[in-house]
Design a protein around this motif. Structure first.
Motif, short mmCIF file in Angstrom:
data_model
loop_
_atom_site.label_atom_id
_atom_site.label_comp_id
_atom_site.label_asym_id
_atom_site.label_seq_id
_atom_site.Cartn_x
_atom_site.Cartn_y
_atom_site.Cartn_z
N GLU A 17 25.96 49.32 9.11
CA GLU A 17 25.30 47.96 9.14
C GLU A 17 24.34 47.90 7.74
O GLU A 17 24.17 46.96 7.37
CB GLU A 17 24.37 47.76 10.19
N VAL A 18 23.81 49.07 7.34
CA VAL A 18 23.16 49.08 6.07
C VAL A 18 24.24 48.93 4.74
O VAL A 18 23.88 48.46 3.90
CB VAL A 18 22.31 50.36 5.87
N SER A 73 13.38 52.26 12.38
CA SER A 73 14.08 51.04 12.17
C SER A 73 14.55 50.96 10.67
O SER A 73 14.31 51.50 9.76
CB SER A 73 12.94 50.00 12.05
N PHE A 74 15.69 50.18 10.55
CA PHE A 74 16.10 50.00 9.30
C PHE A 74 16.08 48.46 8.77
O PHE A 74 16.90 47.88 7.83
CB PHE A 74 17.76 50.21 9.39
N ARG A 75 14.96 47.84 9.30
CA ARG A 75 14.62 46.53 8.91
C ARG A 75 14.07 46.48 7.46
O ARG A 75 14.31 45.49 6.73
CB ARG A 75 13.56 46.02 9.67
N GLY A 76 13.52 47.77 7.00
CA GLY A 76 13.23 47.75 5.49
C GLY A 76 14.53 47.63 4.70
O GLY A 76 14.14 47.44 3.32
N GLY A 78 16.93 45.43 5.31
CA GLY A 78 17.35 44.19 5.41
C GLY A 78 18.48 44.05 6.63
O GLY A 78 18.99 43.20 6.70
N VAL A 79 18.38 44.97 7.62
CA VAL A 79 19.04 45.04 8.77
C VAL A 79 18.27 44.99 10.03
O VAL A 79 17.35 45.74 10.21
CB VAL A 79 19.98 46.35 8.85
N ASP A 80 18.61 44.16 11.04
CA ASP A 80 17.81 44.20 12.35
C ASP A 80 18.45 45.23 13.03
O ASP A 80 19.24 44.73 13.95
CB ASP A 80 18.34 42.81 12.88
N LEU A 81 18.30 46.22 12.81
CA LEU A 81 18.66 47.61 13.68
C LEU A 81 17.37 48.73 14.18
O LEU A 81 16.86 49.18 12.89
CB LEU A 81 19.76 48.27 12.89
N ASP A 82 17.24 48.84 15.35
CA ASP A 82 16.26 49.81 15.66
C ASP A 82 17.06 50.90 16.20
O ASP A 82 18.14 50.97 16.75
CB ASP A 82 15.28 49.25 16.70
N GLU A 97 6.21 55.50 13.41
CA GLU A 97 7.79 54.97 13.19
C GLU A 97 8.32 56.20 12.60
O GLU A 97 7.95 57.07 11.52
CB GLU A 97 7.95 53.66 12.44
#
Length: 242
Positions: A17-18, A73-76, A78-82, A97
């Motif tokens: 996803e990233v 989290s990979f939100r940093g 740009g992916v909405d994935l925890d 975290e």
């Protein structure tokens, strides 16, 4: 006592996803990581610890532990994935975290459906001295009768002109020695890695690998190198010890 270990790279790009459109470029590395997870599962550990470098880990002891259920989290990117470290356990600690290497490790475990042994995390400061890394590893090995480690870290980041650290002629020999030590399950070889050189080459795996070296002292494990390449000019290695 350490009964098994898997060594995997920790770039966020390992997560499809990233990586998005570039995801196929690391498919061989992902497949090797999946095989390595199988070796961990087959070892039937009482405790699995995910080890990786962490920026916050150097505040006091050079180590920072994460209990089961800790989240990343990979939100940093740009992916909405925890992700979560193992099952719920005691749950995450406020403000704690998972650092990126441990989050990638948690993603690997979730991807392969890990559900057997309890899972914890240990972040080690990148500048931690080799003897302190070894001591941390010995402490982990003494935690339970059957301990397994998932060791997350990259080799040098200086393997090409476009690499994050630009091209350094010392990078490939450094990675070659790491690959040899990992493939031979050679704790002494990992322990002998030059911390200063590793820092200059931006090798994030040095401290985690030396934790493994301490944990594996006297364990008599055998090694297998499953992947060794440098896409993007960064050395990525996958190995198993069992």
């Amino acid at each position: 006592m350490l009964v098994a270990a898997a060594v995997c790279p920790c770039p966020p790009l390992l997560v499809p996803e990233v990586a998005a459109g570039a995801a196929p470029e690391l498919e061989a590395a992902r497949a090797a990581c999946t095989d390595a997870m199988g070796v961990l599962a087959a070892s039937r550990p009482d405790l699995l610890v995910v080890v990786g470098a962490g920026e916050r880990a150097g505040e006091r002891s050079g180590r920072l532990a994460y209990r089961q259920g800790s989240r990343g989290s990979f939100r940093g990117f740009g992916v909405d994935l925890d992700v979560r470290l193992g099952r719920d356990g005691d749950g995450p600690e406020p403000g704690r975290e998972l650092p990126v290497p441990l989050a990638v490790g948690a993603w690997l475990l979730g991807r392969t459906g890990w559900s057997d042994a309890p899972v914890e995390g240990l972040a080690v400061a990148a500048a931690t001295a080799p003897d302190e890394c070894a001591a941390a590893g010995r402490d982990l090995a003494a935690r339970s009768r059957r301990v397994a480690l998932l060791v997350m870290g990259d080799g040098s980041a200086c393997r090409s002109l476009k690499a994050p650290g630009y091209l350094d002629e010392r990078a490939e020999p450094f990675d070659d020695e790491v690959a040899r030590a990992l493939g031979a399950a050679d704790p002494a070889g990992l322990a002998a890695l030059d911390a200063g050189l590793a820092g200059e080459l931006k090798a994030s795996g040095r401290a985690p690998w030396q934790v493994l070296a301490g944990a594996a002292e006297g364990a008599g494990l055998s090694g297998a190198l499953l992947y060794d390449d440098a896409p993007y000019g960064v050395g990525y290695l996958v190995a198993t010890w069992s």
